[in-house]
Design a protein around this motif. Structure first.
Motif, short mmCIF file in Angstrom:
data_model
loop_
_atom_site.label_atom_id
_atom_site.label_comp_id
_atom_site.label_asym_id
_atom_site.label_seq_id
_atom_site.Cartn_x
_atom_site.Cartn_y
_atom_site.Cartn_z
N TRP A 207 99.02 57.97 78.19
CA TRP A 207 98.84 59.43 78.24
C TRP A 207 98.42 60.00 76.89
O TRP A 207 98.73 59.45 75.83
CB TRP A 207 100.10 60.13 78.72
CG TRP A 207 101.27 60.07 77.76
CD1 TRP A 207 101.49 60.86 76.68
CD2 TRP A 207 102.39 59.16 77.83
NE1 TRP A 207 102.68 60.51 76.06
CE2 TRP A 207 103.24 59.48 76.74
CE3 TRP A 207 102.74 58.12 78.69
CZ2 TRP A 207 104.42 58.77 76.49
CZ3 TRP A 207 103.92 57.43 78.45
CH2 TRP A 207 104.75 57.75 77.37
N SER A 281 106.19 56.44 89.66
CA SER A 281 104.75 56.73 89.58
C SER A 281 104.42 57.64 88.40
O SER A 281 103.62 57.28 87.54
CB SER A 281 104.24 57.35 90.88
OG SER A 281 102.87 57.62 90.80
N SER A 282 105.04 58.81 88.32
CA SER A 282 104.70 59.75 87.26
C SER A 282 105.55 59.56 86.01
O SER A 282 105.12 59.89 84.90
CB SER A 282 104.87 61.19 87.75
OG SER A 282 106.23 61.48 87.98
N GLU A 284 108.08 61.27 85.40
CA GLU A 284 108.60 62.58 85.04
C GLU A 284 110.12 62.58 85.05
O GLU A 284 110.74 62.16 86.02
CB GLU A 284 108.08 63.64 86.01
CG GLU A 284 108.55 65.03 85.66
CD GLU A 284 108.32 66.03 86.78
OE1 GLU A 284 108.69 67.21 86.59
OE2 GLU A 284 107.79 65.65 87.83
N LEU A 330 106.69 58.75 95.94
CA LEU A 330 106.16 58.33 94.66
C LEU A 330 106.36 56.84 94.42
O LEU A 330 105.50 56.17 93.83
CB LEU A 330 106.82 59.14 93.54
CG LEU A 330 106.46 60.63 93.50
CD1 LEU A 330 107.28 61.36 92.45
CD2 LEU A 330 104.97 60.82 93.22
N THR A 360 99.23 67.32 96.00
CA THR A 360 99.93 66.72 94.86
C THR A 360 100.45 67.78 93.92
O THR A 360 101.61 67.76 93.49
CB THR A 360 98.99 65.75 94.12
OG1 THR A 360 98.63 64.68 94.98
CG2 THR A 360 99.68 65.19 92.88
N TYR A 364 104.17 68.87 92.90
CA TYR A 364 104.62 68.79 91.51
C TYR A 364 105.16 70.13 91.01
O TYR A 364 106.24 70.19 90.41
CB TYR A 364 103.47 68.34 90.61
CG TYR A 364 103.85 68.38 89.14
CD1 TYR A 364 104.64 67.38 88.59
CD2 TYR A 364 103.47 69.44 88.32
CE1 TYR A 364 105.03 67.43 87.25
CE2 TYR A 364 103.85 69.50 87.00
CZ TYR A 364 104.63 68.49 86.46
OH TYR A 364 105.01 68.55 85.15
#
Length: 397
Positions: A207, A281-282, A284, A330, A360, A364
């Motif tokens: 990222w 997946s993310s 977060e 996810l 999506t 989110y």
């Protein structure tokens, strides 16, 4: 060993989960201790959705950047820009943000302690948290009715007290906080870049996230032996950020799966990374950590009111009732698409689809799977299968 005053709840860990739990309990009039190791900053992209800002009353000065676009980059360098219409994703710097949350808990009445957790002792008087004071180096002993373990993915509280707390799977995240460039081709201070490339991460992603005056550049992986610093250097070079000043470097484990149990049925309940609540997946974690702290506080308050240790289970039950479907979806996406660069290429292609983008970001921003558009869900399911089976070629504009 020095005996300290008693507390209703002793919170171990002053990140978003622990600080939120301490703040909620202190505001409810409970006597709370918040133990934190000073000086540690967790590696984190720093993205916070509007629901977090709204639900947890985060002031605008804590938002160091407002992102209105996410760029997905495939292994071959193809790019898909997903624009956020009518809103933004906030970015925070964990160094300032975590301290803000701890200070807010203290202003609500929590007692801040600086040091490290050692162990829990139990005797006929009750539950005692043994911790080492940072300033004096002395061990201290504090009696508490409930202990909240919010001490991270390798939680010592979890390992010693909660079934399964010693076996939680995780990836290692590493990032570098660098000085934001004044003008670099391809860098946008209002855009988050997510790089799906096996050279940067063989099983997760890299990222480039803007933080106003700084930028977080990093990656995560569960592969032993993979050189995180080398991969991050390659990512910085490809993004044109190699020459930017490096302010600090951080690494830490990020859990991949919520634990099956978050409490010991007696006097301990977990929150945040210690409970494994990072979105698959993310990756977060901030929002889910704060919700985890919130539900842990509610469970602790229930125990203090009822005297029933079984009420500690309310933390996991409450969290999963709202978020388990998102976590399952996810996890399925990560298992399907993160296995190879060929799959990653198809995943980024799938992100080109407008239905995928819309649903999506609705999910989110609001932290719920959107059920109001069943036809769109069906279409996405069909498109997902087609991409996985290689029946469609990646599409780009």
């Amino acid at each position: 060993m020095t005996e300290t005053p008693d507390f209703d709840v002793f919170v171990v860990g002053g990140g978003p989960a622990g600080a939120t739990a301490a703040n909620d309990l202190a505001r409810a009039g409970r006597k709370v201790a918040l133990l934190d190791r000073a000086g540690r900053i967790k590696p984190c992209g720093g993205a916070v959705p509007p629901r977090l800002i709204r639900d947890f009353d985060i002031p605008d000065e804590q938002i160091v950047a407002k992102v209105n676009c996410a760029r997905m980059v495939s292994p071959t360098g193809r790019k898909v820009d997903i624009h956020i219409k009518g809103g933004y994703v906030g970015m925070v710097d964990r160094e300032q943000f975590d301290e803000f949350l701890r200070a807010r808990a203290a202003s609500s009445g929590a007692t801040r302690l600086t040091g490290t957790y050692v162990r829990i002792d139990r005797d006929d008087k009750g539950t005692h948290v043994v911790w080492r004071d940072k300033a004096s180096g002395e061990e201290r002993r504090t009696l508490a009715k409930v202990v909240i373990g919010a001490d991270g993915a390798r939680s010592q509280v979890a390992r010693e007290n909660v079934p399964g707390g010693d076996t939680i799977p995780y990836v290692i995240a590493y990032h570098e906080i660098i000085r934001a460039p004044e003008a670099v081709p391809g860098y946008d201070p209002a855009r988050c870049d997510v790089i799906y490339d096996g050279r940067i991460s063989p099983d997760f992603y890299g990222w480039v996230f803007p933080h106003g005056k700084t930028v977080s550049v990093g990656m995560g992986t569960g592969h032993d032996g993979f050189d995180l610093k080398e991969a991050t250097a390659a990512l910085r070079a490809s993004a044109g950020l190699a020459q930017c000043e490096t302010i600090r470097k951080e690494g830490a484990p990020i859990p991949l799966k919520p634990l099956d149990s978050w409490d010991n049925g007696r006097d301990v309940v977990l929150a945040g990374d210690a409970a494994g609540v990072v979105a698959p997946s993310s990756g977060e974690g901030i929002y889910y950590a704060m919700v985890g702290g919130q539900v842990a506080a509610k469970a602790a308050a229930a125990v203090l009111k009822s005297g029933r240790a079984a009420d500690l289970a309310l933390a996991r039950k409450t969290f999963m009732a709202e978020h388990k479907n998102v976590f399952r979806a996810l996890r399925s996406m990560q298992d399907a698409y993160y296995k190879s660069d060929e799959r990653r290429e198809r995943f980024v292609s799938l992100c080109h689809d407008r239905d995928v983008q819309t649903l999506t970001f609705e999910a989110y921003m609001n932290k719920k799977l959107v059920s109001a558009r069943p036809l769109a869900h069906i279409k996405i399911g069909i498109k997902n299968l087609a991409h996985l089976m290689g029946l469609v070629k990646p599409e780009w504009t």
